[in-house]
Design a protein around this motif. Structure first.
Motif, short mmCIF file in Angstrom:
data_model
loop_
_atom_site.label_atom_id
_atom_site.label_comp_id
_atom_site.label_asym_id
_atom_site.label_seq_id
_atom_site.Cartn_x
_atom_site.Cartn_y
_atom_site.Cartn_z
N GLN A 1 6.31 7.61 4.34
CA GLN A 1 7.39 7.32 3.40
C GLN A 1 7.45 8.38 2.30
O GLN A 1 8.53 8.88 1.95
CB GLN A 1 7.14 5.93 2.80
N GLU A 2 6.29 8.73 1.80
CA GLU A 2 6.23 9.73 0.73
C GLU A 2 6.71 11.09 1.24
O GLU A 2 7.41 11.82 0.51
CB GLU A 2 4.80 9.82 0.19
N ARG A 3 6.36 11.42 2.47
CA ARG A 3 6.79 12.70 3.03
C ARG A 3 8.31 12.76 3.17
O ARG A 3 8.94 13.76 2.81
CB ARG A 3 6.14 12.92 4.40
N LEU A 4 8.92 11.69 3.68
CA LEU A 4 10.37 11.67 3.84
C LEU A 4 11.06 11.68 2.48
O LEU A 4 12.06 12.38 2.29
CB LEU A 4 10.80 10.45 4.65
N ALA A 5 10.54 10.94 1.53
CA ALA A 5 11.12 10.95 0.19
C ALA A 5 11.06 12.34 -0.43
O ALA A 5 12.03 12.81 -1.04
CB ALA A 5 10.40 9.94 -0.70
N ASP A 6 9.94 13.01 -0.26
CA ASP A 6 9.81 14.38 -0.79
C ASP A 6 10.84 15.31 -0.15
O ASP A 6 11.43 16.17 -0.83
CB ASP A 6 8.40 14.91 -0.54
N THR B 1 10.39 -5.89 3.29
CA THR B 1 9.21 -6.01 4.16
C THR B 1 9.06 -4.80 5.07
O THR B 1 8.01 -4.20 5.17
CB THR B 1 9.30 -7.29 5.00
N TYR B 2 10.15 -4.44 5.75
CA TYR B 2 10.07 -3.36 6.74
C TYR B 2 10.58 -2.03 6.21
O TYR B 2 10.36 -0.99 6.85
CB TYR B 2 10.89 -3.73 7.99
N GLY B 3 11.28 -2.03 5.10
CA GLY B 3 11.85 -0.80 4.58
C GLY B 3 10.79 0.25 4.32
O GLY B 3 9.80 0.00 3.62
N GLY B 4 10.99 1.45 4.88
CA GLY B 4 10.03 2.52 4.68
C GLY B 4 8.80 2.39 5.54
O GLY B 4 7.74 2.95 5.20
N ASN B 5 8.89 1.70 6.67
CA ASN B 5 7.71 1.56 7.53
C ASN B 5 7.34 2.90 8.17
O ASN B 5 8.18 3.80 8.27
CB ASN B 5 7.95 0.49 8.60
N PRO B 6 6.10 3.08 8.58
CA PRO B 6 5.65 4.38 9.09
C PRO B 6 6.46 4.89 10.28
O PRO B 6 6.72 6.09 10.38
CB PRO B 6 4.19 4.11 9.48
N LEU B 7 6.86 4.00 11.18
CA LEU B 7 7.64 4.43 12.35
C LEU B 7 8.97 5.03 11.94
O LEU B 7 9.33 6.15 12.33
CB LEU B 7 7.87 3.25 13.29
N TYR C 1 0.84 -1.20 0.00
CA TYR C 1 0.00 0.00 0.00
C TYR C 1 0.88 1.26 0.00
O TYR C 1 2.08 1.20 0.26
CB TYR C 1 -0.89 0.02 1.26
N ARG C 2 0.27 2.38 -0.29
CA ARG C 2 0.95 3.67 -0.13
C ARG C 2 1.25 3.89 1.34
O ARG C 2 0.47 3.51 2.21
CB ARG C 2 0.09 4.82 -0.64
N VAL C 3 2.39 4.51 1.61
CA VAL C 3 2.78 4.83 2.98
C VAL C 3 3.03 6.34 3.04
O VAL C 3 4.08 6.82 2.59
CB VAL C 3 4.04 4.05 3.41
#
Length: 397
Positions: free
Chosen positions: A74-79, A272-278, A69-71
């Motif tokens: 993750q998108e915020r940190l990438a931006d 699996t865990y890469g880019g998790n919300p935490l 799913y979209r995270v």
């Protein structure tokens, strides 16, 4: 009998139960000044209030959903990373080792998609450390890391550190990429001169090879710039980031240009865990703090103060130290004794340091270290150096 924890570490006889800022508290209540930062991980020190607040808030909302799913975090940190760096796109991992694996895959897929699948050779350098997976140790190539783990992944050519003539002779139309740390951490706090990094970038441009920079240890503000390569005025095609970006939470990232990442389409890589919300929530807070120009200016100022006092320490104990190395708050003391002797003496002085190769003692304090803490660090380092020096004198007698 083998212990329940696999004995792959030579651990110090210390265990810590609490951390605050630049300080760690051991089980017996003794406080230690931490000049290792978990090996450049705790960029903002221990239990930084902003990171505690971010992690607590995110933990109460959502921990894990997977990359099916979209995270949004993750998108915020990438931006944030795209806005503040050369990169067009980011892939999140849990560690620096994983960033090395993806960087290698990204290069090979790039040339495969360009119709040159035989172009797989990556130039790497003596003294490098890119992680401990089979691909990462093959990239480093040192006997200490690879002995007993063969057969190794092919496709790497190891060059002597600092020998630009050897590099210029090695790079050519068959070179897929160059993989290098702007400052070697495990290798002994060895700084690549800006002119050499510019020459490497120019050679990559001339041959078409991709430039991979490993900024796992030297990035995230440690040199007084957000990333160390900025001092040379160049940009990579691919960059490996980890350690400090999570401020203590396991997090890594591969940053890349659109062109370099062009082969990495759906299904070519995953985690699996890469880019998790935490992790990404904490990472975004770290990036916002560390990328602030005023924060980076303070890192530079404190680094100048620390280095000046370290130079005085070297002059005071010429039997123990040879020189100061490094940039920003990624500093090293080139030793005339075994660095482990100073690490152990530091335990007695209640100061934590980290040994490295090339007979070097690493000093990687939190970027938030205060002037008073630098003064206290020097007092404790002096105590440790005096202890080692006395030992040398008694041995010679």
């Amino acid at each position: 009998m083998i212990p329940s924890v696999l004995p792959t570490y030579n651990r110090a006889p210390l265990a810590f139960v609490k951390g605050e800022g630049s300080w760690l508290t051991a089980e017996d209540g003794t406080r230690y000044l931490d000049l290792g930062s978990g090996i450049a991980v705790n960029a903002l020190g221990h239990a930084h209030p902003a990171l505690v607040a971010t992690l607590t808030e995110q933990a109460a909302r959502l921990w894990h959903v997977s990359n099916v799913y979209r995270v949004p975090e993750q998108e915020r940190l990438a931006d944030l990373l795209v806005a503040r760096t050369f990169a067009d796109t980011v892939f999140f991992t849990n560690s620096g080792t994983e960033t090395a694996e993806l960087a290698i895959k990204m290069v090979r897929k790039y040339w495969y998609e360009k119709g040159e699948p035989p172009r797989t050779t990556i130039l790497t350098f003596e003294g490098a450390f890119h992680g401990r997976s089979t691909g990462a140790i093959a990239a480093a190539g040192s006997e200490k890391m690879v002995k007993g783990f063969g057969p190794l992944m092919p496709g790497f050519r190891h060059l002597p550190w600092g020998d630009m003539a050897a590099f210029e002779a090695a790079i050519g139309p068959e070179t897929a990429a160059v993989m290098i740390e702007p400052i070697q951490g495990e290798g002994g706090i060895r700084v690549l001169p800006d002119a050499d990094l510019r020459a490497i970038r120019a050679a990559c441009d001339q041959t078409g090879a991709l430039l991979i920079l490993d900024e796992v240890q030297c990035g995230m503000g440690r040199t007084g710039r957000l990333f160390a390569h900025e001092w040379a005025g160049v940009t990579p095609d691919i960059m490996m980031v980890a350690k400090g970006i999570g401020g203590g939470f396991p997090l890594g990232a591969v940053l890349a240009t659109e062109a370099a990442a062009s082969g990495m389409t759906a299904g070519t890589h995953g985690s699996t865990y890469g880019g998790n919300p935490l992790g990404c929530a904490v990472g975004a807070t770290v990036v916002e703090i560390v990328s602030d120009p005023d924060f980076l200016a303070e890192v530079g100022r404190k680094a100048g103060l620390f280095r000046q006092r370290l130079e005085a320490l070297v002059a005071t104990y010429p039997d123990v130290f040879e020189a100061v190395r490094g940039q920003g708050l990624m500093l090293g003391l080139k030793c005339r004794v075994a660095p482990a002797d100073l690490v152990n003496a530091g335990y007695g002085a209640h100061v934590l340091t980290v040994a490295a190769a090339d007979n070097t003692l690493r000093l990687l304090p939190p970027l938030t270290i205060t002037d008073d803490e630098i003064a206290e660090a020097m007092r404790r380092l002096d105590e440790a150096a005096a202890s080692v020096s006395r030992g040398l004198s008694s041995t010679s007698d």
